[in-house]
Write an enzyme that holds these catalytic residues in place. Structure first.
Site, short mmCIF file in Angstrom:
data_model
loop_
_atom_site.label_atom_id
_atom_site.label_comp_id
_atom_site.label_asym_id
_atom_site.label_seq_id
_atom_site.Cartn_x
_atom_site.Cartn_y
_atom_site.Cartn_z
N GLU A 106 0.86 -1.18 0.00
CA GLU A 106 0.00 0.00 0.00
C GLU A 106 0.90 1.23 0.00
O GLU A 106 1.84 1.30 0.79
CB GLU A 106 -0.91 0.02 1.23
CG GLU A 106 -1.85 1.22 1.25
CD GLU A 106 -2.71 1.30 2.50
OE1 GLU A 106 -3.48 2.27 2.61
OE2 GLU A 106 -2.60 0.41 3.37
N ARG A 161 6.50 -13.38 8.72
CA ARG A 161 7.09 -12.09 8.42
C ARG A 161 8.46 -11.98 9.05
O ARG A 161 8.82 -12.77 9.93
CB ARG A 161 6.19 -10.96 8.94
CG ARG A 161 6.06 -10.91 10.45
CD ARG A 161 5.10 -9.82 10.88
NE ARG A 161 5.56 -8.52 10.44
CZ ARG A 161 4.79 -7.42 10.50
NH1 ARG A 161 3.54 -7.50 10.94
NH2 ARG A 161 5.27 -6.26 10.12
N LYS A 207 4.66 1.44 10.62
CA LYS A 207 4.67 2.75 9.95
C LYS A 207 4.22 3.85 10.91
O LYS A 207 4.74 4.97 10.87
CB LYS A 207 3.77 2.71 8.72
CG LYS A 207 4.32 1.86 7.59
CD LYS A 207 3.36 1.80 6.41
CE LYS A 207 3.90 0.89 5.31
NZ LYS A 207 2.94 0.72 4.21
#
Length: 584
Positions: free
Chosen positions: A55, A290, A300
């Site tokens: 994204e 991950r 973020k």
């Protein structure tokens, strides 16, 4: 992924390490599961198609690097392709700046999204019309409805892990009414949150993600690509599988947090395949662990907080875990790919020590980086019997293991800079460097004998005195006549380059700075950045931004890609020579 030195993005001669995803693709290729597929122009599709779908709401970090290497690397190794796709379905957080930096980071890591059929760069916003069309189909087929509950009532009726949800009072709304409301939502007749489109699945499902998940919401916001054309936007979980299917992705690799979302991924594709939108075989989602790196945060939101509160100096701060930060720190694409290969591919989450990342950089730069001498904590050394106007050239290899790279030269003069720690007036046991009466070799130069020191009014040593032996120069026959235990580094005080050097260290003192609800700002390393004035051998004036060096004895450094100017490089420490890190 392993790399070939002649082509950094190509596989090495040795076979890549086996893992469960590679085994899955092996089996699919062997069975011909995705064989004989064709694109919209009738051209054969490659045996596998993967995708990297960030994204565009921030800068990529080291965790994304693993996904990039995995998706592009698998496609490369199996003769397939990897699509570069932006999941830009949330206009309030997305900007063109992030699109640009993401594309640049992927290319910098050594990957591309082109093949002989063209460029495979896509955006979710490319598919907004199709996504809307498919949502209308789901409504008319009885698989979706417009819900007019408040957000609070929806949350309350959703239930919990131990309690089933309750059907919305609007769940049995006639398809015609839902379709009319949905079209009016698209036309902008309603406020944000007034209505929402939901899939009709099972409010009693033990999987919370299957309890009539939202697939479209009203959001009056300007989109960075479509402008103000839309005021309704698809939810990621709805758009993602459709994007995969439109692009004929075969293997959709996601991190483990999406495991519980997989049933909805399959549900969306099955319903749309039933409606004739897609042909089988459909894309399949598979999850992998991950990358969790110690001594770093990758959220973020938290990275943005560090920037907004001026704790770090932006997304590309060399202490940051972002790819642009690592690049500015001095990391190479090869080192990051090597790190991702060493981290491996697993089915369960684990932590990878920061030392593994640092070790990958050392292993990469050891064979590449030109050598140079730098004095970081300078102390004046005066050779009293060296002629004041004499400048004598010394030489050293550009790289000790690559004689073909030639020699570098630098002058020795009467006054030099040495490291403060290379002199002790009263030496400790086992100290073999400069102290009164002791001899050492000036590396690549002469043997000198310490004769004393000068001090300021506070008793601090400000200069060391010595005498040199004119027949002891390195590389001459006379050098063999002198046996000393200590060798120290130096640069000419007259000819050296005075430069700003930034000594970067780990940003946090805790290996898991934000685990268990901890306040990550409470474990910031106060010594994560130190700016010093150092003296470098004079040839370093020619260093260009991004040039990397091993400062002998100190570590690997890079000429800062932002602040360096011609003839005046600024250096960042990328990593020390050895892994001896401890919080100070």
């Amino acid at each position: 992924m392993s790399t070939n030195p002649k082509n950094p993005a190509a596989p090495a001669d040795n076979a890549p390490a086996a893992n469960f995803l590679r085994n899955l693709i092996d089996a699919d290729v062997a069975s011909g599961k995705y064989a004989d597929r064709k694109d919209n122009l009738g051209r054969p599709l490659p045996p596998i198609i993967t995708r990297f779908p960030p994204e565009p709401n921030g800068y990529l970090h080291i965790g994304h690097a693993k996904s990039i290497c995995l998706n592009f690397g698998m496609a490369r190794d199996f003769g397939g392709r990897c699509n570069m796709r932006f999941d830009d379905t949330n206009p309030t957080k997305e900007e063109q700046e992030y699109v640009d930096t993401i594309l640049d980071s992927v290319k910098w890591l050594g990957f591309d999204w082109k093949d002989d059929t063209g460029e495979h760069l896509y955006f979710a916003s490319d598919y907004f019309d199709k996504l809307y069309e498919m949502a209308e189909y789901l409504i008319t087929a009885g698989h979706a409805y417009v819900d007019s509950q408040s957000a609070e009532d929806m949350a309350k009726n959703r239930g919990s892990f131990g309690e089933p949800g309750k059907n919305s009072p609007f769940r049995d709304r006639p398809a015609e009414e839902s379709l009319d409301l949905f079209r009016r939502m698209k036309a902008g007749e309603f406020r944000d949150g007034e209505h929402i489109l939901r899939a009709k699945i099972d409010m009693a499902s033990p999987n919370m993600n299957m309890r009539d998940p939202a697939i479209y919401r009203i959001r009056h916001a300007h989109h960075h690509r479509t402008g103000d054309k839309w005021c309704i936007y698809p939810m990621y979980d709805y758009a993602h599988p459709i994007e995969d299917a439109i692009e004929q992705v075969s293997h959709s690799f996601c991190t483990l947090e999406f495991m519980d979302h997989r049933p909805f991924y399959d549900w969306v594709l099955e319903r749309l395949a039933e409606g004739g939108f897609f042909q089988r075989p459909l894309p399949e989602q598979t999850e992998f662990a991950r990358l969790n790196l110690t001594y770093a945060v990758t959220s973020k939101r938290k990275l943005r907080q560090l920037i907004d509160e001026n704790i770090i100096d932006g997304w590309d701060d060399p202490r940051n875990s972002t790819i642009v930060g690592l690049r500015r720190r001095g990391y190479t694409p090869e080192s990051i790919r090597l790190f991702c290969e060493r981290a491996g591919v697993a089915k369960s989450d684990s932590w990878i020590d920061m030392g593994t990342l640092e070790g990958a950089l050392r292993d990469d730069l050891d064979d590449k980086a030109a050598r140079a001498i730098a004095v970081l904590r300078p102390l004046k050394l005066i050779i009293d019997n060296f002629p004041e106007n004499l400048s004598d050239d010394c030489s050293a290899p550009v790289h000790p293991h690559h004689p073909e790279r030639g020699q570098r030269s630098f002058p020795i003069t009467r006054e030099l800079w040495i490291e403060e720690e290379d002199f002790m007036e009263t030496p400790s046991k086992g100290y073999f460097r400069l102290f009164p009466g002791n001899k050492v070799r000036l590396k690549y130069g002469y043997v000198v004998e310490c004769t004393g020191c000068d001090k300021d009014d506070n008793g601090k040593v400000i200069a060391v005195h010595c005498s040199y032996f004119a027949d002891s120069k390195s590389g001459t026959d006379g050098a063999n006549n002198y046996k000393v235990k200590g060798t120290i580094h130096w640069v000419s005080a007259q000819h050296s380059l005075e430069a700003e050097v930034r000594l970067y260290d780990r940003l946090f003192t805790d290996p898991n700075p934000d685990a268990g609800g901890k306040d990550f700002k409470q474990v910031l390393n106060p010594n994560s950045k130190e700016v010093i004035t150092a003296y470098l051998e004079h040839g370093m004036r020619a260093a260009l931004p991004d040039d990397k060096f091993q400062f002998e004895r100190h570590g690997y450094f890079v000429a800062d890609r932002v602040d360096s100017t011609p003839g005046n490089p600024v250096f960042n420490r990328a990593v020390t020579l050895k892994d001896s890190w401890q919080a100070k």
